[in-house]
Design a protein around this motif. Structure first.
Motif, mmCIF file in Angstrom:
data_model
loop_
_atom_site.group_PDB
_atom_site.id
_atom_site.type_symbol
_atom_site.label_atom_id
_atom_site.label_comp_id
_atom_site.label_asym_id
_atom_site.label_seq_id
_atom_site.Cartn_x
_atom_site.Cartn_y
_atom_site.Cartn_z
ATOM 1 N N UNK A 11 61.694 54.945 1.557
ATOM 2 C CA UNK A 11 61.143 55.523 2.205
ATOM 3 C C UNK A 11 60.932 54.240 3.170
ATOM 4 N N UNK A 12 60.809 53.393 3.448
ATOM 5 C CA UNK A 12 59.377 52.411 4.208
ATOM 6 C C UNK A 12 60.245 51.623 4.139
ATOM 7 N N UNK A 13 61.405 50.758 3.442
ATOM 8 C CA UNK A 13 62.085 49.859 3.764
ATOM 9 C C UNK A 13 61.589 48.838 2.233
ATOM 10 N N UNK A 14 61.902 47.214 2.287
ATOM 11 C CA UNK A 14 61.476 46.323 1.085
ATOM 12 C C UNK A 14 59.698 46.710 1.283
ATOM 13 N N UNK A 15 58.421 47.761 0.723
ATOM 14 C CA UNK A 15 57.614 47.657 0.469
ATOM 15 C C UNK A 15 57.099 47.697 2.118
ATOM 16 N N UNK A 16 57.034 48.905 2.467
ATOM 17 C CA UNK A 16 56.654 48.057 3.801
ATOM 18 C C UNK A 16 55.247 49.061 3.776
ATOM 19 N N UNK A 17 54.693 50.036 4.981
ATOM 20 C CA UNK A 17 53.714 50.870 4.961
ATOM 21 C C UNK A 17 53.397 52.277 3.478
ATOM 22 N N UNK A 18 54.000 52.167 3.273
ATOM 23 C CA UNK A 18 53.784 53.334 2.126
ATOM 24 C C UNK A 18 53.025 52.302 0.990
ATOM 25 N N UNK A 19 53.969 51.580 0.495
ATOM 26 C CA UNK A 19 53.378 50.902 -0.669
ATOM 27 C C UNK A 19 51.955 50.030 -0.404
ATOM 28 N N UNK A 20 51.502 49.791 1.012
ATOM 29 C CA UNK A 20 50.327 49.025 1.956
ATOM 30 C C UNK A 20 49.474 49.919 1.677
ATOM 31 N N UNK A 22 49.494 52.921 -0.537
ATOM 32 C CA UNK A 22 49.485 52.829 -2.439
ATOM 33 C C UNK A 22 48.706 51.681 -2.784
ATOM 34 N N UNK A 23 48.659 50.547 -2.451
ATOM 35 C CA UNK A 23 48.172 49.735 -3.529
ATOM 36 C C UNK A 23 46.520 49.983 -2.474
ATOM 37 N N UNK A 24 46.359 50.112 -0.502
ATOM 38 C CA UNK A 24 44.564 51.023 -0.311
ATOM 39 C C UNK A 24 43.959 51.351 -1.540
ATOM 40 N N UNK A 25 45.141 52.587 -1.675
ATOM 41 C CA UNK A 25 44.313 53.640 -2.321
ATOM 42 C C UNK A 25 43.807 52.939 -4.079
#
Length: 91
Positions: A11-20, A22-25
Motif C-alpha cells: 500500500x505504501x511502498x517498502x515500509x512507508x507512511x502506513x508502517x510508520x 502503525x508503529x506510532x499507534x
C-alpha cells in the motif's frame, strides 16, 4: 507474507507512511500500558496504606464503586437489593 506486513508494504511502498503510522499507534499504546501499570501499583499502595491504618479495603472499594454511579442508579440498585433480600426473608 502472512503477517500483514506485505499489505502495508504494497500500500505504501517498502515500509512507508502506513508502517510508520502503525508503529506510532503501537508505541503510544505501549506507553499507555506502562502508565496504567504504574497507576495500578500506586492504587495498590494506597489500599495497603489504608489497610495498615485499620480500614476495610473491601468496603473502600465498594464505596468507590458506588461513588462512580449516578445517584438514581445507586438508589435503584439499593431498592432492588432490599427487595431481593426481603423476598428471601433476609431483611
Amino acid at each position: 507474507m502472512a503477517d500483514g506486513s506485505a499489505t502495508l508494504k504494497t500500500a505504501t511502498g517498502a515500509g512507508g507512511v502506513a508502517a510508520e503510522r502503525l508503529r506510532s499507534f503501537i508505541e503510544r499504546v505501549e506507553r499507555l500500558e506502562e502508565e496504567k501499570a504504574a497507576i495500578a501499583g500506586d492504587i495498590k499502595e494506597v489500599y495497603a496504606e489504608a489497610k495498615g491504618e485499620g480500614y476495610d479495603t473491601k468496603i473502600l472499594r465498594q464505596v468507590i464503586r458506588l461513588r462512580k454511579m449516578d445517584r438514581a442508579e445507586r438508589q435503584e440498585q439499593e431498592a432492588l437489593l432490599e427487595l431481593y433480600l426481603s423476598a428471601l426473608g433476609e431483611a
